[in-house]
Design an enzyme around this catalytic site. Structure first.
Site, PDB file in Angstrom:
ATOM      1  N   THR A  13       0.820  -1.218   0.000  1.00  0.00           N
ATOM      2  CA  THR A  13       0.000   0.000   0.000  1.00  0.00           C
ATOM      3  C   THR A  13       0.846   1.258   0.000  1.00  0.00           C
ATOM      4  O   THR A  13       0.448   2.296  -0.547  1.00  0.00           O
ATOM      5  CB  THR A  13      -0.932  -0.023   1.236  1.00  0.00           C
ATOM      6  OG1 THR A  13      -1.828  -1.115   1.071  1.00  0.00           O
ATOM      7  CG2 THR A  13      -1.722   1.256   1.384  1.00  0.00           C
TER       8      THR A  13
ATOM      9  N   SER B 292       1.653  -7.599  -0.742  1.00  0.00           N
ATOM     10  CA  SER B 292       2.504  -8.469   0.083  1.00  0.00           C
ATOM     11  C   SER B 292       1.945  -9.886   0.206  1.00  0.00           C
ATOM     12  O   SER B 292       2.650 -10.784   0.642  1.00  0.00           O
ATOM     13  CB  SER B 292       2.729  -7.857   1.465  1.00  0.00           C
ATOM     14  OG  SER B 292       1.565  -7.933   2.259  1.00  0.00           O
TER      15      SER B 292
ATOM     16  N   THR C 220       1.581  -4.256   4.250  1.00  0.00           N
ATOM     17  CA  THR C 220       1.430  -4.534   5.687  1.00  0.00           C
ATOM     18  C   THR C 220       0.820  -5.911   5.985  1.00  0.00           C
ATOM     19  O   THR C 220       1.011  -6.436   7.071  1.00  0.00           O
ATOM     20  CB  THR C 220       0.557  -3.456   6.367  1.00  0.00           C
ATOM     21  OG1 THR C 220      -0.746  -3.472   5.781  1.00  0.00           O
ATOM     22  CG2 THR C 220       1.180  -2.081   6.249  1.00  0.00           C
ATOM     23  N   ASP C 221       0.092  -6.479   4.982  1.00  0.00           N
ATOM     24  CA  ASP C 221      -0.624  -7.735   5.274  1.00  0.00           C
ATOM     25  C   ASP C 221       0.309  -8.851   5.748  1.00  0.00           C
ATOM     26  O   ASP C 221      -0.027  -9.593   6.669  1.00  0.00           O
ATOM     27  CB  ASP C 221      -1.390  -8.218   4.035  1.00  0.00           C
ATOM     28  CG  ASP C 221      -2.641  -7.389   3.775  1.00  0.00           C
ATOM     29  OD1 ASP C 221      -3.012  -6.585   4.656  1.00  0.00           O
ATOM     30  OD2 ASP C 221      -3.239  -7.541   2.690  1.00  0.00           O
TER      31      ASP C 221
END
Ligand code: ASP
Length: 349
Positions: free
Chosen positions: A40, A87, A119-120
């Site tokens: 992101t 990710s 971030t996932d």
């Protein structure tokens, strides 16, 4: 004429002194490499108010660097695009490339490395690097919850703080860290706790290492390694074994566990209930798999706490399922047997 000549000479001396001082100041800046992988922080959307339907991993590293000219006041920045993906699509090859690259850069003249990441699954990559990069210089993971095109995008400030941290002498001997939302966390323990909020990376039991005040890192403690820290040398590895995670729920039988084994899993993580519990049918299948020498690690789906010793399987201690999977992959890849694997988990040193 004589007057003009002396003005020109004075000007030349001024320019010489100025550029020499500037060059000296410049060479005093640390070298920081930013390795970009997407996410992101590199996401974009046609709408400034869109914070969920944007395209992650669409802007290149130079665009991210150009958006924050202040980075150049802190360090000599080199950007390198390792991947540009959501990710969820980070794979074993990208992990191994990142680890080898960071080890190489930190052994050379780089003061620190920053990795931009979605971030996932950031906590998985950060944990992988914390187990495979043994350097006194820092590696700092950074991401964003809002795409670069959003109003109040968090990426630029997060990136500036990550570079500031990587360049800080105080970051030495602290291993791999994660910076988001003004917080500094240990990559060993941190996890994503909120699907949409900026305030998402936390280590519920262990807390943060420090935070940012007016752009500067403030640590709570002197440097220390996680008590269960182990290192793996991945310099010769070209792939990692398949390890699957099975999420436990009421009424579960052995179907998924058996399917994972048939699919070629070399190890399995069972994300069990409470302190590592599961329905009887699954428990029996776990016992059977252990007789075939397939390592099975038991974690807790509760999101915090500790999985204590199990009759069947290897308890994960404080590690969650996704981190346990990474540790199990590394243990199997480097040839550990069941007893050795047990010492990697839940082994307070
Ligand atoms: N889906 C995105 C990713 O992990 C989410 C993010 O970066 O915040 O790449």
């Amino acid at each position: 004429m004589k007057h003009h000549f002396s003005i020109i000479i004075t000007l030349m001396i001024f320019i010489f002194i100025h550029t020499t001082v500037a060059a000296q100041a410049d060479t005093g800046k640390p070298n920081i490499t930013i390795l970009a992988t997407g996410g992101t922080i590199a996401g974009s959307s046609a709408s400034k108010t869109d914070t969920t339907d944007y395209q992650a991993g669409s802007l290149g590293i130079q665009t991210l660097i150009d958006a924050v000219p202040e980075l150049n006041h802190i360090a000599h920045i080199t950007g390198e695009q390792i991947a540009n993906v959501d990710s969820n699509d980070i794979d074993n090859h990208i992990l191994l490339t990142l680890s080898k690259k960071v080890n190489q850069l930190l052994s050379q003249n780089q003061q620190g490395v920053v990795i931009t990441h979605g971030t996932d699954t950031l906590e998985e990559s950060a944990f992988f690097l914390s187990l495979t990069v043994k350097q006194s210089k820092p590696t700092v993971f950074v991401g964003a919850m809002r795409p670069a095109t959003a109003i109040s995008a968090d990426g630029p400030m997060n990136l500036l703080e990550a570079v500031t941290l990587a360049a800080s002498p105080q970051a030495q001997q602290r291993g791999t860290m994660v910076v988001l939302n003004d917080r500094i966390a240990s990559a060993f323990y941190v996890t994503k706790t909120n699907a949409v909020s900026n305030d998402t990376f936390k280590a519920i039991e262990q807390g943060y290492l420090g935070l940012f005040i007016n752009g500067q890192p403030k640590f709570f403690y002197t440097p220390a390694a996680p008590i269960d820290q182990v290192y793996f040398d991945v310099s010769q590895l070209t792939n990692l074994p398949r390890v699957d995670i099975i999420y436990v729920h009421q009424g579960q039988d052995a179907t998924l566990l058996n399917a994972a084994i048939s699919a070629g899993a070399k190890g399995i993580v069972i994300d069990a209930t409470g302190n590592g519990n599961m329905p009887k049918a699954l428990e029996e299948a776990v016992a059977k798999a252990l007789t075939k020498n397939i390592p099975i690690v038991i974690t807790s789906r509760t999101g915090a706490g500790y999985v204590s010793n199990k009759k069947q399987g290897i308890s994960s201690g404080f590690l969650n399922a996704q981190k346990s999977r990474i540790l199990l992959q590394l243990a199997i890849a480097t040839g550990a047997n069941l007893t050795q694997i047990e010492t990697y988990f839940d082994h307070q040193r």
